[in-house]
Scaffold this active site. Structure first.
Site, mmCIF file in Angstrom:
data_model
loop_
_atom_site.group_PDB
_atom_site.id
_atom_site.type_symbol
_atom_site.label_atom_id
_atom_site.label_comp_id
_atom_site.label_asym_id
_atom_site.label_seq_id
_atom_site.Cartn_x
_atom_site.Cartn_y
_atom_site.Cartn_z
ATOM 1 N N HIS A 386 46.257 5.706 85.009
ATOM 2 C CA HIS A 386 44.872 5.224 84.999
ATOM 3 C C HIS A 386 44.593 4.270 83.844
ATOM 4 C CE1 HIS A 386 43.508 7.725 88.298
ATOM 5 N NE2 HIS A 386 44.085 8.777 87.746
ATOM 6 N N HIS A 470 23.250 28.783 65.108
ATOM 7 C CA HIS A 470 23.961 29.340 66.269
ATOM 8 C C HIS A 470 25.342 28.693 66.401
ATOM 9 C CE1 HIS A 470 24.035 31.018 70.473
ATOM 10 N NE2 HIS A 470 24.925 30.031 70.609
ATOM 11 N N GLU A 471 25.388 27.367 66.371
ATOM 12 C CA GLU A 471 26.680 26.677 66.481
ATOM 13 C C GLU A 471 27.544 26.933 65.256
ATOM 14 O OE1 GLU A 471 27.743 25.292 69.137
ATOM 15 O OE2 GLU A 471 25.847 25.532 70.205
#
Length: 689
Positions: A386, A470-471
């Site tokens: 590709h 949170h991350e």
């Protein structure tokens, strides 16, 4: 034209003889068994005449005139003495005929609720206007066929006429004109397409499924050089079933087979056999195999065969099943008394579990070729394919870029890789870049994995802080657990449906231990634990993490036999979209499974809480840096937390170390290699000529 040319019309000649032929021409045609609808122009005239006749009747029977209200009729017509007579039509409306010459209107009309009410209102209105009984307006009653009712009554006749034209649109049955059978049976003719030339896809354009390619090339080689096999007593296999997840290259492999083979390639879709007409499916199967035998040796490819090859007997409560009849005809054609020779049948499906066992047995589809997601070497080969049409930076080697991208795209199929390359080119064009560089590919991978970046989605400051911590919880837990996947990037820019995004680099492995699955569960719980630890409350942001944790825990207990209490047992879990099957275990076992799953998740939660409590300062560092920069790379994590305490693989060479070679082995067996060289020589000679 003379009568021998099967025309219906004037002979065009002059004189007595020409008029005689014109007068008797229709009778001569009828005696020969020829009808007006044999001629295409005559059929058009018949349809046109029917349309004109319908329009004439509509115009004749329609109800002209202007509609008025009852008050308008009383004040402007009845009170002024302009009414000659009234006509009640179908007990639904009243047609008013004015006195001749009193007005330019032919007549007007108004609706009524019922005849009794109309008569009472008319009598009261005339008494109120002082009209004597001798001068009162006369009322007559009539029944007419309304235009809509007339058209509805004409529908059966029109349908009959249309059906007659449809059945005879290609000549009368048995007349030898208009193909096989003609008439309504022409809808049962096969829709298969025969491909011979102008197919651009070649085997060199297919990568990542070398074993399947070798199997397919052997089929083509047999059709081209049957003596090579027949001398050894070998028989040609009847067919091959290509199975695997969507996007792995099943249809592409079939297209490449059509491009490489110099034999006719017949292609058809499984859904084309199923029509609303009973008997069309089996007829199309018969026509398709008749076409294949006529063009033998050839290859017949049926894509999405699960549309017609599903297991018989499911959901058929009496009556006739068109799908089952079509499948039965397919089974007979593939391996029956009239089994074809030198016709190879290829089929593709991503649902092999729903296929009828009689369809997949040896003798029909002798080979089951599974095409799964490519490994890292296969992904590198697919990237090379590709990357050919893309305009890359001059200082970037295509091989190096393909290897680097293959290491960053674990689990990607050929369709995903094609999408990544196309997205990279689109991103480069969007930024007016003259070439496509590595940064564009990284953004394309994030776009495919995480979704579209939503820069316009504004988060409240407190929400942004919760997302950042949170991350950070996910990142820190994964950083300090041995079996967690290495972190590549973490971001709090919303993507897709998520408010945060983290990219990891999982290892290329097929077997997972209990410890590896447990550490992954802890990493997924890191965000929920960080919210609880720093804010004292939890949010809905961990819903996707909890779903993955639950699925992993149930898989370990129910499928993988990793529960000490349940023992070495394995049960199938229902897949998404399937009906809930009857559980193959007792209620007591179901309660034990639920207890084991809950205990496993609670253990992972406690371990994650303990780890983040110890590393609270690290989580706070990462959270604050995320609020400042929004995106953290691996180098930023090393700066904040120090080097990861466990060895990890991150490059292509490290992933393929010990697997034999750096590249995918694409060498062909001797027989197929010689055949491939012959094909290239033939194509070169064709181009030269």
């Amino acid at each position: 034209p003379s009568l021998s040319k099967n025309t219906w019309g004037s002979s065009g000649g002059e004189g007595k003889r020409g008029r005689k032929d014109e007068d008797l021409g229709w009778w001569n045609h009828m005696q020969k068994g020829e009808f007006p609808w044999d001629n295409k122009d005559s059929r058009y005239l018949i349809v046109m005449g029917a349309g004109i006749l319908t329009g004439f009747f509509y115009l004749y029977y329609r109800d002209p005139g202007r509609e008025i209200s009852w008050k308008h009729f009383v004040h402007y017509y009845l009170a002024k003495g302009l009414v000659d007579r009234l006509e009640v039509v179908n007990k639904q409306f009243v047609r008013v005929f004015p006195i001749p010459g009193a007005t330019s209107e032919k007549h007007i009309w108004f609706n009524i609720g019922s005849v009794d009410t109309f008569e009472r209102n008319l009598e009261a209105a005339q008494l109120e206007l002082g009209i004597s009984s001798a001068q009162q307006v006369s009322v007559v009653y009539s029944t007419e066929k309304a235009a809509v009712s007339f058209l509805l009554s004409m529908v059966p006749s029109l349908l009959l006429l249309g059906f007659l034209l449809f059945t005879l649109r290609r000549g009368p049955m048995g007349s030898g004109r208009g193909g096989r059978g003609g008439g309504i049976f022409s809808v049962a003719e096969t829709t298969a397409k025969v491909l011979k030339d102008n197919i651009e896809v070649q085997f060199k354009d297919v990568a990542g499924c070398e074993e399947a390619k070798l199997e397919i090339m052997e089929f083509v080689n047999f059709l081209k050089n049957p003596k090579q096999y027949q001398d050894l007593g070998a028989k040609i296999p009847k067919g091959a079933m290509l199975t695997g997840p969507p996007g792995t290259g099943k249809t592409l492999l079939a297209k490449a087979t059509a491009g490489e083979a110099n034999v006719p390639f017949i292609t058809v879709n499984g859904s084309e056999f199923l029509e609303m007409f009973v008997g069309v499916g089996p007829a199309r199967v018969r026509d398709m195999f008749a076409l294949a035998r006529k063009n033998a040796p050839c290859i017949l490819f049926i894509d999405e065969i699960d549309a017609v090859g599903r297991k018989r007997g499911h959901g058929n409560f009496g009556g006739q099943s068109e799908q089952e009849n079509t499948l039965n005809q397919l089974l007979v054609e593939m391996d029956g008394f009239n089994s074809s020779t030198n016709v190879v049948v290829l089929a593709g499906t991503n649902r092999p579990d729903v296929l009828d066992p009689a369809l997949t047995r040896p003798g029909r589809f002798d080979r089951q070729i599974y095409i799964g997601p490519p490994d890292i070497k296969g992904r590198a080969s697919i990237f090379k394919v590709h990357l050919r049409p893309l305009k890359l930076d001059a200082d970037i080697s295509r091989d190096t870029l393909a290897r680097k991208m293959a290491a960053r795209t674990p689990g990607f199929t050929g369709a995903d890789i094609s999408n990544v390359c196309n997205e990279a080119a689109l991103i480069a064009a969007r930024h007016a870049s003259p070439t496509v560089n590595e940064k564009h590919f990284e953004q394309a991978i994030e776009r495919v994995i995480g979704g579209l970046e939503k820069k316009t989605q504004v988060l409240q400051p407190n929400e942004k802080t919760v997302v950042a911590y949170h991350e950070a919880g996910h990142a820190v837990v994964g950083w300090f657990l041995k079996h967690a996947d290495p972190l590549l990037k973490v971001s709090i820019i919303p993507r897709g449906k998520g408010l945060g995004y983290a990219q990891y680099l999982p290892q290329e492995q097929f077997l997972y231990t209990r410890e590896q699955l447990f550490d992954r569960m802890c990493m997924m719980l890191g965000g929920r634990v960080a919210e609880q630890l720093f804010f004292g409350r939890i949010t809905t942001g961990a819903q996707d993490d909890l779903r993955k944790v639950t699925q992993s825990a149930y898989a370990q207990v129910v499928q993988f036999g990793m529960s000490d209490k349940l023992g070495q047992l394995s049960f199938d879990l229902p897949r998404q979209g399937d009906l809930m099957p009857e559980k193959p275990y007792s209620e007591a076992t179901a309660e034990l499974i639920d207890e084991e799953v809950r205990a496993l998740i609670n253990t992972a939660y406690e371990k994650t809480l303990e780890l983040l409590t110890q590393c609270r300062g690290h989580v706070e560092k990462v959270g604050k840096r995320l609020l400042e920069k929004e995106v953290l790379e691996k180098a930023d994590m090393v700066e904040l937390l120090g080097p990861r305490p466990f060895a990890e693989k991150s490059t292509y060479e490290e992933f393929v170390e010990g697997t034999g070679s750096l590249e995918e082995d694409t060498s062909l067996p001797k027989g197929l290699k010689n055949w491939n060289l012959e094909q290239e020589e033939e194509r070169a000679e064709e181009k030269a000529s």
